[in-house]
Motif scaffolding. Structure first.
Motif, PDB file in Angstrom:
ATOM      1  N   PRO A   9     -11.321 -30.258 -39.725  1.00 20.80           N
ATOM      2  CA  PRO A   9     -11.520 -28.862 -39.318  1.00 20.80           C
ATOM      3  C   PRO A   9     -11.489 -28.702 -37.806  1.00 20.80           C
ATOM      4  CG  PRO A   9     -13.572 -29.815 -40.080  1.00 20.80           C
ATOM      5  CD  PRO A   9     -12.520 -30.852 -40.288  1.00 20.80           C
ATOM      6  N   ILE A  10     -10.951 -27.572 -37.363  1.00 25.55           N
ATOM      7  CA  ILE A  10     -11.000 -27.226 -35.941  1.00 25.55           C
ATOM      8  C   ILE A  10     -11.603 -25.830 -35.812  1.00 25.55           C
ATOM      9  CG2 ILE A  10      -9.102 -28.737 -35.258  1.00 25.55           C
ATOM     10  CD1 ILE A  10      -7.245 -26.329 -35.237  1.00 25.55           C
ATOM     11  N   GLU A  11     -12.127 -25.530 -34.640  1.00 29.30           N
ATOM     12  CA  GLU A  11     -12.840 -24.270 -34.408  1.00 29.30           C
ATOM     13  C   GLU A  11     -11.918 -23.059 -34.308  1.00 29.30           C
ATOM     14  OE1 GLU A  11     -16.214 -23.630 -34.173  1.00 29.30           O
ATOM     15  OE2 GLU A  11     -16.423 -25.668 -34.940  1.00 29.30           O
ATOM     16  N   SER A  12     -10.761 -23.233 -33.642  1.00 28.13           N
ATOM     17  CA  SER A  12      -9.879 -22.087 -33.404  1.00 28.13           C
ATOM     18  C   SER A  12      -8.446 -22.563 -33.227  1.00 28.13           C
ATOM     19  CB  SER A  12     -10.335 -21.316 -32.162  1.00 28.13           C
ATOM     20  OG  SER A  12     -10.254 -22.151 -31.024  1.00 28.13           O
ATOM     21  N   THR A  13      -7.530 -21.603 -33.277  1.00 28.07           N
ATOM     22  CA  THR A  13      -6.114 -21.876 -33.044  1.00 28.07           C
ATOM     23  C   THR A  13      -5.457 -20.628 -32.485  1.00 28.07           C
ATOM     24  OG1 THR A  13      -4.089 -22.804 -33.998  1.00 28.07           O
ATOM     25  CG2 THR A  13      -5.300 -21.226 -35.357  1.00 28.07           C
ATOM     26  N   GLU A  14      -4.272 -20.787 -31.960  1.00 27.77           N
ATOM     27  CA  GLU A  14      -3.490 -19.664 -31.452  1.00 27.77           C
ATOM     28  C   GLU A  14      -2.592 -19.130 -32.559  1.00 27.77           C
ATOM     29  OE1 GLU A  14      -3.233 -18.276 -28.217  1.00 27.77           O
ATOM     30  OE2 GLU A  14      -5.025 -19.448 -27.767  1.00 27.77           O
ATOM     31  N   LEU A  15      -2.623 -17.822 -32.773  1.00 28.00           N
ATOM     32  CA  LEU A  15      -1.707 -17.189 -33.708  1.00 28.00           C
ATOM     33  C   LEU A  15      -0.805 -16.253 -32.931  1.00 28.00           C
ATOM     34  CD1 LEU A  15      -3.872 -16.253 -36.832  1.00 28.00           C
ATOM     35  CD2 LEU A  15      -2.436 -18.244 -36.479  1.00 28.00           C
ATOM     36  N   VAL A  21      -7.773 -17.339 -32.480  1.00 27.67           N
ATOM     37  CA  VAL A  21      -8.552 -16.849 -33.621  1.00 27.67           C
ATOM     38  C   VAL A  21      -9.435 -17.979 -34.145  1.00 27.67           C
ATOM     39  CG1 VAL A  21      -6.845 -15.138 -34.304  1.00 27.67           C
ATOM     40  CG2 VAL A  21      -6.763 -17.411 -35.317  1.00 27.67           C
ATOM     41  N   SER A  22     -10.512 -17.594 -34.799  1.00 30.93           N
ATOM     42  CA  SER A  22     -11.416 -18.554 -35.421  1.00 30.93           C
ATOM     43  C   SER A  22     -11.853 -17.999 -36.771  1.00 30.93           C
ATOM     44  CB  SER A  22     -12.616 -18.818 -34.520  1.00 30.93           C
ATOM     45  OG  SER A  22     -13.277 -17.615 -34.225  1.00 30.93           O
ATOM     46  N   SER A  23     -12.675 -18.760 -37.484  1.00 31.74           N
ATOM     47  CA  SER A  23     -13.112 -18.291 -38.797  1.00 31.74           C
ATOM     48  C   SER A  23     -13.871 -16.978 -38.640  1.00 31.74           C
ATOM     49  CB  SER A  23     -13.971 -19.340 -39.500  1.00 31.74           C
ATOM     50  OG  SER A  23     -15.125 -19.599 -38.761  1.00 31.74           O
ATOM     51  N   GLY A  24     -13.712 -16.127 -39.621  1.00 33.22           N
ATOM     52  CA  GLY A  24     -14.320 -14.798 -39.579  1.00 33.22           C
ATOM     53  C   GLY A  24     -13.366 -13.708 -39.131  1.00 33.22           C
ATOM     54  N   LYS A  25     -12.225 -14.093 -38.563  1.00 37.60           N
ATOM     55  CA  LYS A  25     -11.245 -13.113 -38.095  1.00 37.60           C
ATOM     56  C   LYS A  25     -10.592 -12.409 -39.284  1.00 37.60           C
ATOM     57  CE  LYS A  25      -8.513 -11.217 -35.009  1.00 37.60           C
ATOM     58  NZ  LYS A  25      -9.031 -10.272 -34.071  1.00 37.60           N
ATOM     59  N   GLY A  33      -1.854  -9.023 -48.456  1.00 35.66           N
ATOM     60  CA  GLY A  33      -2.757  -7.948 -48.044  1.00 35.66           C
ATOM     61  C   GLY A  33      -3.790  -8.391 -47.024  1.00 35.66           C
ATOM     62  N   ASN A  34      -4.967  -7.776 -47.071  1.00 36.35           N
ATOM     63  CA  ASN A  34      -6.031  -8.043 -46.105  1.00 36.35           C
ATOM     64  C   ASN A  34      -6.879  -9.224 -46.530  1.00 36.35           C
ATOM     65  OD1 ASN A  34      -5.264  -5.842 -44.533  1.00 36.35           O
ATOM     66  ND2 ASN A  34      -6.636  -4.460 -45.592  1.00 36.35           N
ATOM     67  N   GLY A  35      -7.343  -9.974 -45.530  1.00 28.75           N
ATOM     68  CA  GLY A  35      -8.196 -11.117 -45.812  1.00 28.75           C
ATOM     69  C   GLY A  35      -8.959 -11.556 -44.583  1.00 28.75           C
ATOM     70  N   GLU A  36      -9.740 -12.614 -44.762  1.00 27.28           N
ATOM     71  CA  GLU A  36     -10.566 -13.165 -43.682  1.00 27.28           C
ATOM     72  C   GLU A  36     -10.305 -14.656 -43.567  1.00 27.28           C
ATOM     73  OE1 GLU A  36     -15.280 -13.859 -42.610  1.00 27.28           O
ATOM     74  OE2 GLU A  36     -14.746 -12.477 -44.217  1.00 27.28           O
ATOM     75  N   ILE A  37     -10.104 -15.135 -42.330  1.00 31.60           N
ATOM     76  CA  ILE A  37      -9.933 -16.564 -42.096  1.00 31.60           C
ATOM     77  C   ILE A  37     -11.265 -17.258 -42.350  1.00 31.60           C
ATOM     78  CG2 ILE A  37      -9.443 -18.352 -40.381  1.00 31.60           C
ATOM     79  CD1 ILE A  37      -7.507 -16.378 -39.054  1.00 31.60           C
ATOM     80  N   LYS A  38     -11.262 -18.250 -43.241  1.00 30.68           N
ATOM     81  CA  LYS A  38     -12.478 -18.992 -43.572  1.00 30.68           C
ATOM     82  C   LYS A  38     -12.507 -20.365 -42.910  1.00 30.68           C
ATOM     83  CE  LYS A  38     -14.643 -16.086 -46.160  1.00 30.68           C
ATOM     84  NZ  LYS A  38     -15.921 -15.542 -45.787  1.00 30.68           N
ATOM     85  N   GLU A  39     -11.341 -21.024 -42.828  1.00 28.52           N
ATOM     86  CA  GLU A  39     -11.269 -22.364 -42.253  1.00 28.52           C
ATOM     87  C   GLU A  39      -9.950 -22.540 -41.515  1.00 28.52           C
ATOM     88  OE1 GLU A  39     -12.528 -25.741 -44.905  1.00 28.52           O
ATOM     89  OE2 GLU A  39     -12.343 -24.149 -46.408  1.00 28.52           O
ATOM     90  N   ILE A  40      -9.967 -23.451 -40.548  1.00 28.81           N
ATOM     91  CA  ILE A  40      -8.746 -23.843 -39.852  1.00 28.81           C
ATOM     92  C   ILE A  40      -8.718 -25.367 -39.862  1.00 28.81           C
ATOM     93  CG2 ILE A  40      -7.430 -23.724 -37.710  1.00 28.81           C
ATOM     94  CD1 ILE A  40      -9.103 -21.201 -37.018  1.00 28.81           C
ATOM     95  N   GLU A  47       0.304 -30.540 -37.656  1.00 25.16           N
ATOM     96  CA  GLU A  47       0.442 -29.202 -38.231  1.00 25.16           C
ATOM     97  C   GLU A  47      -0.941 -28.566 -38.413  1.00 25.16           C
ATOM     98  OE1 GLU A  47       3.284 -27.598 -41.583  1.00 25.16           O
ATOM     99  OE2 GLU A  47       1.639 -28.731 -42.475  1.00 25.16           O
ATOM    100  N   ILE A  48      -1.002 -27.265 -38.198  1.00 23.99           N
ATOM    101  CA  ILE A  48      -2.245 -26.521 -38.368  1.00 23.99           C
ATOM    102  C   ILE A  48      -2.075 -25.557 -39.527  1.00 23.99           C
ATOM    103  CG2 ILE A  48      -3.760 -24.788 -37.319  1.00 23.99           C
ATOM    104  CD1 ILE A  48      -3.312 -26.205 -34.657  1.00 23.99           C
ATOM    105  N   THR A  49      -3.103 -25.465 -40.374  1.00 23.76           N
ATOM    106  CA  THR A  49      -3.106 -24.508 -41.471  1.00 23.76           C
ATOM    107  C   THR A  49      -4.403 -23.699 -41.418  1.00 23.76           C
ATOM    108  OG1 THR A  49      -4.051 -26.138 -42.988  1.00 23.76           O
ATOM    109  CG2 THR A  49      -1.651 -25.892 -43.001  1.00 23.76           C
ATOM    110  N   VAL A  50      -4.324 -22.483 -41.927  1.00 22.44           N
ATOM    111  CA  VAL A  50      -5.515 -21.629 -41.982  1.00 22.44           C
ATOM    112  C   VAL A  50      -5.779 -21.258 -43.438  1.00 22.44           C
ATOM    113  CG1 VAL A  50      -5.316 -20.680 -39.654  1.00 22.44           C
ATOM    114  CG2 VAL A  50      -4.144 -19.541 -41.506  1.00 22.44           C
ATOM    115  N   ASN A  51      -7.046 -21.283 -43.812  1.00 16.65           N
ATOM    116  CA  ASN A  51      -7.451 -20.868 -45.144  1.00 16.65           C
ATOM    117  C   ASN A  51      -7.912 -19.428 -45.028  1.00 16.65           C
ATOM    118  OD1 ASN A  51      -8.892 -20.244 -47.492  1.00 16.65           O
ATOM    119  ND2 ASN A  51      -9.513 -22.359 -47.782  1.00 16.65           N
ATOM    120  N   VAL A  52      -7.183 -18.535 -45.696  1.00 16.86           N
ATOM    121  CA  VAL A  52      -7.505 -17.116 -45.667  1.00 16.86           C
ATOM    122  C   VAL A  52      -7.918 -16.699 -47.073  1.00 16.86           C
ATOM    123  CG1 VAL A  52      -6.641 -14.791 -45.170  1.00 16.86           C
ATOM    124  CG2 VAL A  52      -5.767 -16.742 -43.873  1.00 16.86           C
ATOM    125  N   VAL A  53      -9.068 -16.027 -47.176  1.00 13.91           N
ATOM    126  CA  VAL A  53      -9.505 -15.484 -48.459  1.00 13.91           C
ATOM    127  C   VAL A  53      -9.105 -14.016 -48.462  1.00 13.91           C
ATOM    128  CG1 VAL A  53     -11.452 -15.017 -49.974  1.00 13.91           C
ATOM    129  CG2 VAL A  53     -11.394 -17.122 -48.638  1.00 13.91           C
TER     130      VAL A  53
END
Length: 94
Positions: A9-15, A21-25, A33-40, A47-53
């Motif tokens: 896990p990492i705290e933030s990344t550039e989008l 951005v970080s979790s909670g964004k 549709g709409n969602g919230e970043i939970k993990e990066i 490679e970086i991936t983001v988990n969006v709910v």
């Protein structure tokens, strides 16, 4: 079988278009549709991936370069209270 790659896990990344951005964004995707970043996560490969709910389709791990996430636009759920005079006569006599 392929080799499993490790991630951490990492705290933030550039989008692109959104900056750091970080979790909670809150984000938006053209299909999901709409969602919230939970993990990066950052993988051994770099490679970086983001988990969006997402509100409607649940959790998805996405590669930011391909996902084209955008900042979620605020919803206008709460409307201003309008007096009964304005609703009936088109004016606000308060």
């Amino acid at each position: 079988m392929g080799n499993k790659k490790a991630s951490f896990p990492i705290e933030s990344t550039e989008l692109e278009g959104m900056g750091t951005v970080s979790s909670g964004k809150l984000v938006s995707h053209a299909i999901f549709g709409n969602g919230e970043i939970k993990e990066i996560a950052k993988w051994e490969t770099g490679e970086i991936t983001v988990n969006v709910v997402f509100d409607k389709c649940g959790s998805k791990w996405l590669v930011p370069e391909f996902a084209k996430l955008k900042e979620q636009q605020p919803t206008h759920k709460s409307k201003q209270k309008v007096s009964i005079f304005k609703r009936l006569f088109g004016r606000n006599d308060t």
